[in-house]
Motif scaffolding. Structure first.
Motif, PDB file in Angstrom:
ATOM      1  N   SER A 234       0.573  -1.075  -0.243  1.00 17.34           N
ATOM      2  CA  SER A 234      -0.142  -0.163  -0.383  1.00 17.34           C
ATOM      3  C   SER A 234       0.892   1.154   0.320  1.00 17.34           C
ATOM      4  CB  SER A 234      -1.028   0.000   1.130  1.00 17.34           C
ATOM      5  OG  SER A 234      -0.162   0.476   2.116  1.00 17.34           O
ATOM      6  N   SER A 236       2.167   4.835  -1.291  1.00 21.20           N
ATOM      7  CA  SER A 236       2.949   5.850  -3.088  1.00 21.20           C
ATOM      8  C   SER A 236       4.244   5.467  -2.319  1.00 21.20           C
ATOM      9  CB  SER A 236       2.577   7.015  -2.645  1.00 21.20           C
ATOM     10  OG  SER A 236       2.946   7.726  -4.035  1.00 21.20           O
ATOM     11  N   ALA A 254       3.753  -4.870  -6.411  1.00 22.39           N
ATOM     12  CA  ALA A 254       2.809  -3.691  -6.653  1.00 22.39           C
ATOM     13  C   ALA A 254       1.614  -4.572  -6.315  1.00 22.39           C
ATOM     14  CB  ALA A 254       2.892  -2.949  -6.797  1.00 22.39           C
ATOM     15  N   ASP A 256      -2.033  -2.921  -3.510  1.00 28.11           N
ATOM     16  CA  ASP A 256      -2.653  -1.451  -3.863  1.00 28.11           C
ATOM     17  C   ASP A 256      -1.563  -0.455  -3.438  1.00 28.11           C
ATOM     18  OD1 ASP A 256      -4.961   0.137  -3.987  1.00 28.11           O
ATOM     19  OD2 ASP A 256      -5.492   0.201  -1.333  1.00 28.11           O
ATOM     20  N   GLY A 257      -2.338   0.491  -4.177  1.00 28.45           N
ATOM     21  CA  GLY A 257      -1.288   1.845  -3.872  1.00 28.45           C
ATOM     22  C   GLY A 257      -0.408   2.604  -5.073  1.00 28.45           C
ATOM     23  N   ARG A 258       0.011   3.680  -5.238  1.00 27.20           N
ATOM     24  CA  ARG A 258       0.591   3.838  -6.236  1.00 27.20           C
ATOM     25  C   ARG A 258       2.067   3.642  -6.832  1.00 27.20           C
ATOM     26  NH1 ARG A 258      -1.644   8.492  -4.259  1.00 27.20           N
ATOM     27  NH2 ARG A 258       0.242   9.078  -3.617  1.00 27.20           N
ATOM     28  N   GLY A 279      -3.719  -2.169  -7.956  1.00 21.25           N
ATOM     29  CA  GLY A 279      -3.086  -0.941  -7.293  1.00 21.25           C
ATOM     30  C   GLY A 279      -3.596   0.502  -8.073  1.00 21.25           C
ATOM     31  N   THR A 280      -3.332   1.530  -7.413  1.00 20.41           N
ATOM     32  CA  THR A 280      -4.408   2.755  -8.458  1.00 20.41           C
ATOM     33  C   THR A 280      -3.696   2.860  -9.662  1.00 20.41           C
ATOM     34  OG1 THR A 280      -3.183   4.309  -6.815  1.00 20.41           O
ATOM     35  CG2 THR A 280      -4.907   3.355  -6.289  1.00 20.41           C
ATOM     36  N   THR A 302      -4.256  -2.367 -12.659  1.00 17.10           N
ATOM     37  CA  THR A 302      -3.435  -1.699 -12.716  1.00 17.10           C
ATOM     38  C   THR A 302      -3.275  -0.897 -13.562  1.00 17.10           C
ATOM     39  OG1 THR A 302      -2.751  -2.427 -10.573  1.00 17.10           O
ATOM     40  CG2 THR A 302      -1.906  -0.688 -10.775  1.00 17.10           C
TER      41      THR A 302
END
Length: 357
Positions: A234, A236, A254, A256-258, A279-280, A302
Motif C-alpha cells: 500500500s 505511494s 505491487a 494497492d497504491g501508486r 493498485g491505483t 492497475t
C-alpha cells in the motif's frame, strides 16, 4: 560527523558487497572535540559499559562511540530524548565493533529510536536471535541511519508518524531487510532509502506505508522468498535507480497504491520482472527488464504507463495486460519468448513509438 565512509565494491563473483572504512575526519578529531564524546565498551574495563554510557548522553555530550570488538547486549540501546537549544542530533556509532544479542538473554530489538530527538546512528549488527536490528517509531525530529545488519528477522523497521529521514543500509540474510509501515510526513525527497540487501528469506524491502511517499534506491540480490524482492502492499512508493537481481519470484510486486519505477535494472528473477496487482496506478520509466522467468511487466487491475524502457529476453511475454490498460511509449520490447505483448480479460495495450518483436 559521520565516522565511516560507505564504499561500494564487488566480490570475485561480481556480487555487490559493502565495506566500511575509517573516515580520516574522525582520525583527526581534536582533544577538545573528544571531550564532548563518550566512549563505551562491554569488553574494555577502562570504559563504561554501553548501557551506562547511553544513559549518560546529554546536551553537552551527544556523541557515543562504541569500541572493542564483538559486544553482547542483553537489552536494546534506546536513543535518549535530550532537551537542547540547537538542532544537533544525538549520535551513536560503532567503531570497529559489532553489536550482538546475548544468546542467554537476547533483546527483541538491538537499537530503538522512539522519541522526538533527532538522531544519527551508524552501527554494525549481528542480529541472530533478535526480531529487529533497528526500530524507528514516531520520530518527530527525523534522523539519519546507516546500519549493517545480518541474520535479523527484520533488519530495519520504520513505523508511525515520522519526519524527514535518510537511510543507507547493507543487509544480509534477514527474513525482511527493511519494513516501512504507516505514514511519513513531508515530501518524498525528505525520505530517502538506499539499501543493499542479499539473501532475504521473505523480501528485501516491504512497503506497508499507508499514505507515505518515499524514494528508494535499492541494489538487492538473491531474494529467496515468494513475495518479491521489493513488495509494496500500500501507499505511494518511488523506486529511483538501483539494480534488483536474482529473486526467486518477482523482482517488484505491487499491491494497492501508486508505484513508480524509474531508471531501474531488473534481471534474472524467477517470476515477472514487475507485477502491478490491483493498485491505483503504475509507472515504468527508463528501466531495463530482462532474463526473467515469466513476463517482463504483468499488470492486472492497475492502469500502467511504460516509457523509454527496454524489456527483452524474458521467458514469457514482454508485457501482459490483464483486465486493465497499458500505455507504451518510446520503448523496446523484443526477444521475449512468448511475444511482445498479450491481453487477457478485456485488457488493452496502446502504443506510440514502440518497437515490439
Amino acid at each position: 560527523m559521520n565516522n565511516y565512509d560507505h564504499v561500494r565494491s564487488y566480490d570475485s563473483e561480481g556480487d555487490l558487497r559493502h565495506t566500511r572504512t575509517r573516515n580520516p575526519e574522525f582520525e583527526s578529531v581534536s582533544t577538545d572535540e573528544q571531550s564532548n564524546i563518550l566512549f563505551a565498551s562491554n569488553t574494555i574495563p577502562a570504559l563504561p559499559d554501553i548501557q551506562t554510557a547511553v544513559s549518560n548522553l546529554s546536551a553537552s555530550k551527544r556523541r557515543l562511540i562504541i569500541v572493542g570488538g564483538l559486544q553482547n547486549l542483553t537489552s536494546a540501546l534506546s536513543v535518549p530524548n535530550i532537551s537542547t537549544s540547537d538542532s544537533e542530533p544525538v549520535e551513536i556509532v560503532t567503531y570497529g565493533t559489532t553489536l550482538k544479542a546475548d544468546s542467554g538473554s537476547p533483546p527483541n530489538t538491538v537499537i530503538n529510536h522512539t522519541n522526538t530527538q533527532q538522531a544519527r546512528i551508524s552501527a554494525d549488527i549481528n542480529g541472530s536471535g533478535v526480531a529487529k536490528g533497528l526500530s524507528v517509531v514516531d520520530t518527530g525530529a527525523g534522523g539519519q541511519y546507516s546500519i549493517t545488519a545480518a541474520s535479523c528477522t527484520e533488519g530495519v523497521r520504520v513505523e508511525g508518524d515520522t519526519e524527514a529521514q535518510k537511510h543507507n543500509h547493507w543487509l544480509k540474510g534477514c527474513d525482511t531487510g527493511v519494513i516501512q509501515t504507516n505514514s511519513a510526513n513531508g515530501n518524498p525527497d525528505e525520505h530517502g532509502y538506499k539499501i543493499v540487501a542479499r539473501e532475504s528469506a521473505d523480501c528485501h524491502y516491504r512497503h506497508e506505508a499507508g499514505n507515505a511517499d518515499l524514494r528508494l534506491n535499492a541494489e538487492v540480490t538473491n531474494n529467496t522468498g515468494p513475495g518479491g524482492s521489493v513488495y509494496q502492499s500500500s501507499g505511494s512508493l518511488t523506486l529511483n535507480g538501483g539494480v534488483i537481481r536474482g529473486g526467486a519470484a518477482a523482482g517488484i510486486r505491487a499491491g494497492d497504491g501508486r508505484l513508480r519505477v524509474i531508471g531501474c535494472i531488473l534481471t534474472s528473477h524467477g517470476g515477472d520482472g514487475i507485477e502491478f496487482r490491483s493498485g491505483t496506478f503504475g509507472v515504468v520509466d527508463g528501466c531495463e527488464i530482462e532474463d526473467c522467468g515469466s513476463d517482463g511487466v504483468f499488470a492486472t487491475g492497475t492502469p500502467t504507463a511504460i516509457t523509454t524502457s527496454d524489456i527483452r529476453d524474458n521467458s514469457g511475454y514482454g508485457i501482459r495486460s490483464d483486465g486493465t490498460t497499458v500505455d507504451i511509449k518510446q520503448s523496446n520490447v523484443s526477444g521475449n519468448s512468448s511475444g511482445a505483448t498479450v491481453t487477457t480479460n478485456s485488457g488493452s495495450v496502446t502504443s506510440d513509438s514502440f518497437t515490439g518483436v
